[in-house]
Write a protein that holds these residues in place. Sequence first.
Motif, PDB file in Angstrom:
ATOM      1  N   GLY A 155      -0.504   2.386  -1.287  1.00  0.00           N
ATOM      2  CA  GLY A 155      -0.052   2.696   0.058  1.00  0.00           C
ATOM      3  C   GLY A 155       0.742   3.989   0.083  1.00  0.00           C
ATOM      4  N   ARG A 156       1.515   4.154   1.127  1.00  0.00           N
ATOM      5  CA  ARG A 156       2.332   5.355   1.304  1.00  0.00           C
ATOM      6  C   ARG A 156       3.635   5.202   0.527  1.00  0.00           C
ATOM      7  N   GLY A 157       3.865   6.093  -0.405  1.00  0.00           N
ATOM      8  CA  GLY A 157       5.129   6.128  -1.117  1.00  0.00           C
ATOM      9  C   GLY A 157       6.063   7.127  -0.470  1.00  0.00           C
ATOM     10  N   ARG A 198       7.415   4.165   7.661  1.00  0.00           N
ATOM     11  CA  ARG A 198       6.399   3.380   8.354  1.00  0.00           C
ATOM     12  C   ARG A 198       6.304   2.007   7.691  1.00  0.00           C
ATOM     13  N   ARG A 199       5.920   1.029   8.471  1.00  0.00           N
ATOM     14  CA  ARG A 199       5.785  -0.320   7.947  1.00  0.00           C
ATOM     15  C   ARG A 199       4.760  -0.343   6.814  1.00  0.00           C
ATOM     16  N   GLY A 200       5.128  -0.972   5.706  1.00  0.00           N
ATOM     17  CA  GLY A 200       4.250  -1.017   4.542  1.00  0.00           C
ATOM     18  C   GLY A 200       4.536   0.067   3.520  1.00  0.00           C
ATOM     19  N   ASP A 201       5.527   0.936   3.777  1.00  0.00           N
ATOM     20  CA  ASP A 201       5.891   1.982   2.810  1.00  0.00           C
ATOM     21  C   ASP A 201       6.391   1.366   1.502  1.00  0.00           C
ATOM     22  N   ILE A 202       6.220   2.127   0.429  1.00  0.00           N
ATOM     23  CA  ILE A 202       6.759   1.777  -0.884  1.00  0.00           C
ATOM     24  C   ILE A 202       7.888   2.763  -1.168  1.00  0.00           C
ATOM     25  N   TRP A 315       8.115  14.483   1.211  1.00  0.00           N
ATOM     26  CA  TRP A 315       8.574  13.414   0.333  1.00  0.00           C
ATOM     27  C   TRP A 315       7.801  12.121   0.570  1.00  0.00           C
ATOM     28  N   ASP A 316       6.559  12.283   1.030  1.00  0.00           N
ATOM     29  CA  ASP A 316       5.663  11.128   1.088  1.00  0.00           C
ATOM     30  C   ASP A 316       4.376  11.481   0.365  1.00  0.00           C
ATOM     31  N   PHE A 317       3.687  10.476  -0.124  1.00  0.00           N
ATOM     32  CA  PHE A 317       2.537  10.651  -1.005  1.00  0.00           C
ATOM     33  C   PHE A 317       1.806   9.318  -1.072  1.00  0.00           C
ATOM     34  N   PHE A 318       0.583   9.360  -1.553  1.00  0.00           N
ATOM     35  CA  PHE A 318      -0.177   8.120  -1.708  1.00  0.00           C
ATOM     36  C   PHE A 318       0.092   7.541  -3.087  1.00  0.00           C
ATOM     37  N   VAL A 319       0.356   6.244  -3.130  1.00  0.00           N
ATOM     38  CA  VAL A 319       0.659   5.552  -4.388  1.00  0.00           C
ATOM     39  C   VAL A 319      -0.501   4.646  -4.755  1.00  0.00           C
ATOM     40  N   THR A 320      -0.898   4.701  -6.008  1.00  0.00           N
ATOM     41  CA  THR A 320      -1.862   3.738  -6.528  1.00  0.00           C
ATOM     42  C   THR A 320      -1.307   3.168  -7.827  1.00  0.00           C
ATOM     43  N   SER A 321      -1.146   1.857  -7.860  1.00  0.00           N
ATOM     44  CA  SER A 321      -0.560   1.176  -9.013  1.00  0.00           C
ATOM     45  C   SER A 321      -1.409  -0.037  -9.345  1.00  0.00           C
ATOM     46  N   PRO A 327      -2.868 -13.556 -15.988  1.00  0.00           N
ATOM     47  CA  PRO A 327      -2.551 -14.799 -15.276  1.00  0.00           C
ATOM     48  C   PRO A 327      -1.205 -15.356 -15.733  1.00  0.00           C
ATOM     49  N   GLY A 328      -0.345 -15.605 -14.776  1.00  0.00           N
ATOM     50  CA  GLY A 328       0.984 -16.114 -15.102  1.00  0.00           C
ATOM     51  C   GLY A 328       1.927 -15.064 -15.638  1.00  0.00           C
ATOM     52  N   GLY A 329       1.562 -13.782 -15.553  1.00  0.00           N
ATOM     53  CA  GLY A 329       2.413 -12.709 -16.072  1.00  0.00           C
ATOM     54  C   GLY A 329       3.704 -12.576 -15.295  1.00  0.00           C
ATOM     55  N   VAL A 330       4.737 -12.099 -15.987  1.00  0.00           N
ATOM     56  CA  VAL A 330       6.081 -11.988 -15.421  1.00  0.00           C
ATOM     57  C   VAL A 330       6.372 -10.572 -14.925  1.00  0.00           C
ATOM     58  N   SER A 331       5.986  -9.574 -15.698  1.00  0.00           N
ATOM     59  CA  SER A 331       6.227  -8.179 -15.323  1.00  0.00           C
ATOM     60  C   SER A 331       5.118  -7.323 -15.910  1.00  0.00           C
ATOM     61  N   SER A 332       5.062  -6.056 -15.458  1.00  0.00           N
ATOM     62  CA  SER A 332       3.947  -5.215 -15.890  1.00  0.00           C
ATOM     63  C   SER A 332       4.304  -3.747 -15.852  1.00  0.00           C
ATOM     64  N   PRO A 333       3.770  -2.960 -16.801  1.00  0.00           N
ATOM     65  CA  PRO A 333       3.814  -1.509 -16.595  1.00  0.00           C
ATOM     66  C   PRO A 333       3.157  -1.183 -15.263  1.00  0.00           C
ATOM     67  N   PRO A 334       3.649  -0.155 -14.559  1.00  0.00           N
ATOM     68  CA  PRO A 334       3.091   0.092 -13.218  1.00  0.00           C
ATOM     69  C   PRO A 334       1.712   0.725 -13.216  1.00  0.00           C
ATOM     70  N   ASN A 335       1.359   1.480 -14.277  1.00  0.00           N
ATOM     71  CA  ASN A 335       0.088   2.219 -14.258  1.00  0.00           C
ATOM     72  C   ASN A 335      -0.061   2.919 -12.913  1.00  0.00           C
ATOM     73  N   CYS A 336       0.918   3.782 -12.618  1.00  0.00           N
ATOM     74  CA  CYS A 336       1.123   4.271 -11.254  1.00  0.00           C
ATOM     75  C   CYS A 336       0.933   5.783 -11.159  1.00  0.00           C
ATOM     76  N   LEU A 337       0.245   6.211 -10.113  1.00  0.00           N
ATOM     77  CA  LEU A 337       0.085   7.626  -9.795  1.00  0.00           C
ATOM     78  C   LEU A 337       0.539   7.885  -8.356  1.00  0.00           C
ATOM     79  N   ALA A 338       1.124   9.051  -8.161  1.00  0.00           N
ATOM     80  CA  ALA A 338       1.383   9.560  -6.816  1.00  0.00           C
ATOM     81  C   ALA A 338       0.379  10.670  -6.553  1.00  0.00           C
ATOM     82  N   ILE A 339      -0.324  10.588  -5.449  1.00  0.00           N
ATOM     83  CA  ILE A 339      -1.358  11.565  -5.111  1.00  0.00           C
ATOM     84  C   ILE A 339      -0.941  12.279  -3.832  1.00  0.00           C
ATOM     85  N   PHE A 340      -0.956  13.626  -3.876  1.00  0.00           N
ATOM     86  CA  PHE A 340      -0.540  14.439  -2.732  1.00  0.00           C
ATOM     87  C   PHE A 340      -1.736  15.039  -2.014  1.00  0.00           C
TER      88      PHE A 340
END
Length: 340
Positions: A155-157, A198-202, A315-321, A327-340
């Motif tokens: 979504g929108r970061g 905006r609603r749904g921002d990260i 200061w906004d960008f598209f986030v993909t993580s 299954p049943g995982g507690v936490s995770s690396p984000p594997n995250c990119l910001a795309i402009f």
Amino acid sequence: MSDLAKPVHATTFDSLPDKRKVWNGAPGSNEEGLGRLILLTPDVIADAAKSCIKTGHRVSLNWDLTKLEIANFNRAPTQHLVVPLLGGVAYDDVYIFNPQQSSQWDGLRHFSAPFPTPENPAQRLFYNGVTSAEITDRSNTRIGLQYWAKEGICGRGVLLDYAEYAKRQSIVYNTLSDHSIPLSVLLAIAKEQNLTFRRGDILFVRIGFTKEWDTEMTSEAKFEYAKSTNPQHAGVEGTEEMLRWIWDEGFAAVAGDAVSFEVYPSKKSYSRGEGEVEVEGLFMHEFLLAGWGMPIGEMFDLEELSVRCRKENRWDFFVTSSPLNMPGGVSSPPNCLAIF
């Protein structure tokens, strides 16, 4: 917003019947597993892509997996084994790591909140009433990472760059201290950056921890932090006004480069200046994770993101993580990119 999300997530903070228990979906359902991410509807994500992806520049928000190489809370450093295959014709690798040691999303199984009863005054529950017994039962995968992994966190970061603001305002602090950021300052930063939500921002908040760890701290200082029985982490204030803002702005997730996102340990109160009434403190993890089902991102690497935002003067960008499909995982690396 889906019909399932409307009844509770469209309610204002002050109208919530129980601000500690905003639970959604039947046990074991996709709605339960998504938690606050139910705000990331196809329309929200499509609108974010249309408005945010303009120049095609990409920035990784993943800190080095070997960090923290010296961690607190008895968290062991990452082990990476390179294993020969077919006598050296090929190689595999084996990773042994704790996602909480580096950039990570706190999943809904990570932190509980107190829900005392007369029969069990010490009772604590995870999101949607999940118990510790369910978490440790490996055949039970309720509120596990698999729900986030199937759709991703996209979504929108939006970045609030507190580290840059503090530099301009000559605010000196250590990120491994109880330095806290009040809501008034976050709002001032948003105004300076001409950033509307905006609603749904990260939401991302940069405090400068990863830079301090990588470029300013000595090995001795890192060891002192790791062996401390009362570590301190700078972060945003834990207050009801902060919770109200996060809820009413409609953020789907929050993240930062701080160790705990919010100041840790939580404070009993926060000063508002001489002669003013102090504001009561609280521990937001208990609300955000166990109460609302909202992902909390910590120790994201926001240094290059800050540079790119300043270069593009937005200061906004598209986030993909893409969290791990465990299954049943507690936490995770984000594997995250910001795309402009």
